[in-house]
Motif scaffolding. Structure first.
Motif, PDB file in Angstrom:
ATOM      1  N   GLY A 166       0.803  -1.212   0.000  1.00 22.25           N
ATOM      2  CA  GLY A 166       0.000   0.000   0.000  1.00 22.25           C
ATOM      3  C   GLY A 166       0.838   1.266   0.000  1.00 22.25           C
ATOM      4  N   LEU A 167       1.901   1.275   0.812  1.00 22.76           N
ATOM      5  CA  LEU A 167       2.750   2.459   0.887  1.00 22.76           C
ATOM      6  C   LEU A 167       3.459   2.741  -0.427  1.00 22.76           C
ATOM      7  CD1 LEU A 167       4.484   2.267   4.393  1.00 22.76           C
ATOM      8  CD2 LEU A 167       2.768   3.920   3.621  1.00 22.76           C
ATOM      9  N   ILE A 168       3.974   1.679  -1.048  1.00 20.61           N
ATOM     10  CA  ILE A 168       4.750   1.924  -2.277  1.00 20.61           C
ATOM     11  C   ILE A 168       3.858   2.399  -3.408  1.00 20.61           C
ATOM     12  CG2 ILE A 168       4.693  -0.356  -3.412  1.00 20.61           C
ATOM     13  CD1 ILE A 168       7.883   0.061  -3.476  1.00 20.61           C
ATOM     14  N   LYS A 169       2.584   2.031  -3.385  1.00 19.93           N
ATOM     15  CA  LYS A 169       1.654   2.557  -4.380  1.00 19.93           C
ATOM     16  C   LYS A 169       1.437   4.052  -4.176  1.00 19.93           C
ATOM     17  CE  LYS A 169      -1.057  -1.676  -5.253  1.00 19.93           C
ATOM     18  NZ  LYS A 169      -0.254  -2.632  -4.506  1.00 19.93           N
ATOM     19  N   ILE A 170       1.145   4.434  -2.936  1.00 22.21           N
ATOM     20  CA  ILE A 170       0.877   5.846  -2.653  1.00 22.21           C
ATOM     21  C   ILE A 170       2.101   6.697  -2.967  1.00 22.21           C
ATOM     22  CG2 ILE A 170       0.480   7.484  -0.770  1.00 22.21           C
ATOM     23  CD1 ILE A 170      -2.039   6.118  -1.686  1.00 22.21           C
ATOM     24  N   ARG A 171       3.301   6.162  -2.648  1.00 23.15           N
ATOM     25  CA  ARG A 171       4.523   6.928  -2.866  1.00 23.15           C
ATOM     26  C   ARG A 171       4.994   6.890  -4.318  1.00 23.15           C
ATOM     27  NH1 ARG A 171       7.368   4.187   2.376  1.00 23.15           N
ATOM     28  NH2 ARG A 171       6.975   5.847   3.907  1.00 23.15           N
ATOM     29  N   ARG A 302      15.361  -3.448   9.748  1.00 21.22           N
ATOM     30  CA  ARG A 302      15.619  -2.955   8.392  1.00 21.22           C
ATOM     31  C   ARG A 302      14.335  -2.900   7.559  1.00 21.22           C
ATOM     32  NH1 ARG A 302      21.219  -5.322   6.079  1.00 21.22           N
ATOM     33  NH2 ARG A 302      20.845  -3.616   4.597  1.00 21.22           N
ATOM     34  N   PRO A 303      13.480  -3.910   7.597  1.00 18.92           N
ATOM     35  CA  PRO A 303      12.196  -3.748   6.906  1.00 18.92           C
ATOM     36  C   PRO A 303      11.379  -2.568   7.425  1.00 18.92           C
ATOM     37  CG  PRO A 303      12.593  -6.068   7.341  1.00 18.92           C
ATOM     38  CD  PRO A 303      13.662  -5.306   8.054  1.00 18.92           C
ATOM     39  N   VAL A 304      11.413  -2.325   8.745  1.00 15.72           N
ATOM     40  CA  VAL A 304      10.671  -1.191   9.293  1.00 15.72           C
ATOM     41  C   VAL A 304      11.249   0.119   8.781  1.00 15.72           C
ATOM     42  CG1 VAL A 304      10.133   0.058  11.416  1.00 15.72           C
ATOM     43  CG2 VAL A 304       9.859  -2.423  11.328  1.00 15.72           C
ATOM     44  N   ARG A 305      12.579   0.211   8.775  1.00 15.71           N
ATOM     45  CA  ARG A 305      13.211   1.427   8.240  1.00 15.71           C
ATOM     46  C   ARG A 305      12.842   1.620   6.773  1.00 15.71           C
ATOM     47  NH1 ARG A 305      19.425   0.906   9.373  1.00 15.71           N
ATOM     48  NH2 ARG A 305      19.413   2.691   7.943  1.00 15.71           N
ATOM     49  N   ASN A 306      12.747   0.522   6.035  1.00 15.10           N
ATOM     50  CA  ASN A 306      12.364   0.635   4.628  1.00 15.10           C
ATOM     51  C   ASN A 306      10.928   1.122   4.493  1.00 15.10           C
ATOM     52  OD1 ASN A 306      12.850  -0.008   1.674  1.00 15.10           O
ATOM     53  ND2 ASN A 306      11.111  -1.354   2.104  1.00 15.10           N
ATOM     54  N   LEU A 307      10.033   0.625   5.331  1.00 18.94           N
ATOM     55  CA  LEU A 307       8.639   1.084   5.282  1.00 18.94           C
ATOM     56  C   LEU A 307       8.536   2.581   5.554  1.00 18.94           C
ATOM     57  CD1 LEU A 307       6.737  -1.785   7.158  1.00 18.94           C
ATOM     58  CD2 LEU A 307       6.593  -1.244   4.730  1.00 18.94           C
ATOM     59  N   GLY A 328       6.416  -5.431  -1.600  1.00 18.94           N
ATOM     60  CA  GLY A 328       5.625  -4.381  -2.233  1.00 18.94           C
ATOM     61  C   GLY A 328       5.299  -4.794  -3.652  1.00 18.94           C
ATOM     62  N   ALA A 329       4.357  -4.117  -4.261  1.00 22.80           N
ATOM     63  CA  ALA A 329       3.965  -4.470  -5.624  1.00 22.80           C
ATOM     64  C   ALA A 329       3.352  -3.268  -6.327  1.00 22.80           C
ATOM     65  CB  ALA A 329       2.956  -5.625  -5.605  1.00 22.80           C
ATOM     66  N   PHE A 330       3.710  -3.096  -7.592  1.00 15.23           N
ATOM     67  CA  PHE A 330       3.134  -2.098  -8.480  1.00 15.23           C
ATOM     68  C   PHE A 330       3.269  -0.685  -7.926  1.00 15.23           C
ATOM     69  CE2 PHE A 330       1.100  -6.036  -9.820  1.00 15.23           C
ATOM     70  CZ  PHE A 330       1.455  -6.017 -11.172  1.00 15.23           C
ATOM     71  N   GLY A 331       4.515  -0.349  -7.571  1.00 15.19           N
ATOM     72  CA  GLY A 331       4.789   1.038  -7.217  1.00 15.19           C
ATOM     73  C   GLY A 331       4.584   1.967  -8.396  1.00 15.19           C
ATOM     74  N   THR A 332       4.708   1.444  -9.589  1.00 21.74           N
ATOM     75  CA  THR A 332       4.345   2.169 -10.806  1.00 21.74           C
ATOM     76  C   THR A 332       3.472   1.261 -11.665  1.00 21.74           C
ATOM     77  OG1 THR A 332       6.336   1.422 -11.975  1.00 21.74           O
ATOM     78  CG2 THR A 332       6.467   3.535 -10.817  1.00 21.74           C
ATOM     79  N   VAL A 333       2.603   1.851 -12.425  1.00 21.80           N
ATOM     80  CA  VAL A 333       1.698   1.115 -13.310  1.00 21.80           C
ATOM     81  C   VAL A 333       1.913   1.607 -14.731  1.00 21.80           C
ATOM     82  CG1 VAL A 333      -0.720   0.757 -13.936  1.00 21.80           C
ATOM     83  CG2 VAL A 333      -0.023   0.657 -11.545  1.00 21.80           C
TER      84      VAL A 333
END
Length: 477
Positions: A166-171, A302-307, A328-333
């Motif tokens: 969800g985060l990588i989509k919004i960002r 490290r995953p938390v820092r990445n989030l 994460g998935a589909f940070g760009t479409v």
């Protein structure tokens, strides 16, 4: 030890374990049936050559001891057989130590494959299967009630999968914030399914609802996993429903099914199944559960820092054992869809009148008339990588030339990965790869032509190429 166990979740554990075993079986079968052309001794990215460039510390794998195609096949088929046995309930029919050992063997065998798989295994769901499989070692069997700490670790993993996506989509892409990404996604996703055309043709207001619902489920609902029952079960149920929607709309190997299996571990089904009391767990079992809980918590930083990072990575492993990863998935479409069409001819001198015959692939679009098929949770690795090459030829730099050479030699291992070989009796003289722009047809076009795709030629990706030197391959007999 009431604090240690959650007996009301025993059915959720059972569903999780059986489902995970089925997906392990699919993964091992996929490896067994595809590896020779991809990473075998004469494959496009041979394991022996890779092992000479790495070390056991960087890429832990039993194949550092010895590699042969026969050994790889033995590992893959053995893993599939063991996973099938666990899916059938063997884990509950043996003592607890034996069940834990079986899950550990599964994890070790698949880790050995992934760590030599190179770009063919560089998918986020490989790490997700390994991280999930490692936690499954400590989940116990029917001899003990489900350990609450491991169940919470599974929810923590599910949280990272959903919230990270969800985060990588919004960002990552403004269309997610504008709720317009699904105007394009069903058409441009890596491998459409049989219903993707219909999803793409939904009214645009429904696409906006889809996107908004996705944000709610991925950015808000994951926090409810850590609330008391029945709220946690409702949260898990919403995630399962969303993942089933994704299963219907496309092919993403076992990503969606593994997420569903993870969510099942959070379901409290005791109202349907009744009580399932079990004796207190032995101390020798409690100690490793506490140890693995501490390990995951420590390695989660490290995953938390990445989030929390503005430069969030989409899928990354932070250790060679794939223990605690980020997802994460589909940070760009993509807004358009380009596809590689591979063709061959037997003409000695190609010209304007040359008849070029197209190779057929199992999952990726080629023939505009051919409707997409449902393959997930099966993983068509070659089809996926060809989608990436269509985005950028650099994705094929290590292996694409070898792919063309093997077509020119009618390499039987490679041809097994294709749906159709237009040269069954003798290999082609030349092969070329052309880039086309694909789009789903409209309702009217579908009615008039019965084609689900319309395509437009863009350019030649590779010119007509012929075989100059024999490839390291296994030619058809």
């Amino acid at each position: 030890m009431e604090w240690f166990t959650a007996p009301e979740l025993w059915m959720g554990r059972t569903v999780f374990q059986r489902g995970l075993a089925v997906l392990y079986c699919v993964a091992f079968l996929s490896a067994a049936l595809q590896f020779r052309a991809l990473i075998g001794e004469r494959g496009m990215l041979p394991v022996p050559a890779f092992l000479r460039r790495t070390t056991p510390r960087r890429s832990p794998s039993l194949f550092h001891w010895r590699y042969s195609d026969r050994l790889f096949a033995t590992v893959a088929w053995s893993g599939a057989a063991l996973a099938a046995a666990l899916a059938a309930g063997a884990g509950d029919a043996v003592p607890l130590p034996v069940a834990m050992a079986a899950w550990l063997v599964l994890w070790g065998l698949y880790l050995s494959i992934v760590n030599v798989g190179q770009t063919w295994y560089a998918f986020g769901w490989e790490s997700l299967l390994l991280e999930t499989g490692f936690l499954a070692v400590f989940l116990g069997n029917d001899d003990v009630a489900p350990p609450l700490l491991v169940l919470l670790l599974l929810r923590w993993l599910l949280f990272r999968v959903e919230f990270g996506a969800g985060l990588i989509k919004i960002r990552g892409d403004a269309c997610w914030r504008k709720l317009t990404c699904l105007y394009h996604h069903h058409e441009t996703q890596p491998m459409p399914g049989p219903l993707s055309w219909f999803f793409h043709r939904l009214p645009r207001p429904l696409h906006r609802v889809e996107a908004a619902a996705n944000h709610v489920v991925q950015l808000g609902v994951p926090f409810l996993l850590f609330t008391p029952q029945p709220v946690a079960s409702v949260a898990a149920g919403l995630m399962i429903a969303t993942q089933l929607w994704l299963v219907l709309s496309g092919n993403f190997a076992w990503l969606n099914w593994l997420t569903i299996v993870l969510a099942a571990s959070a379901l409290d089904l005791s109202a349907l199944t009744g009580d399932h009391p079990r004796p207190d767990p032995p101390l020798w079992y409690v100690v490793p559960v506490l140890a693995v809980t501490a390990l995951v918590l420590v390695r989660s930083h490290r995953p938390v820092r990445n989030l929390l990072s503005r430069n969030q990575a989409m899928n990354r492993s932070y250790d060679p054992f794939h223990l605690v990863n980020t997802y994460g998935a589909f940070g760009t479409v993509g807004r358009v869809r380009d596809e590689i069409v591979v063709e061959g001819t037997r003409d000695e001198t190609p010209g304007p009148d040359t008849a070029w015959l197209a190779y057929g692939f199992k999952g990726k679009p080629d023939d505009p008339h051919r409707w997409p098929r449902q393959y997930a949770p099966w993983h068509l690795r070659l089809d996926w990588l060809l989608w990436f090459v269509a985005l950028s030829p650099s994705y094929g730099a290590p292996w694409f030339d070898g792919f063309v050479r093997r077509l020119l030699a009618n390499d039987r291992d490679l041809l097994r990965l294709l749906r159709h070989n237009p040269f069954p009796d003798a290999p082609p003289t030349y092969v070329r790869c052309r880039l086309y722009r694909y789009r789903f047809t409209t309702w009217r076009e579908l009615r008039d032509t019965h084609d689900c795709w319309h395509r437009t030629y863009l350019r030649d990706l590779t010119p007509p190429t012929r075989l100059r030197t024999p490839p390291a391959s296994s030619p058809a007999s």
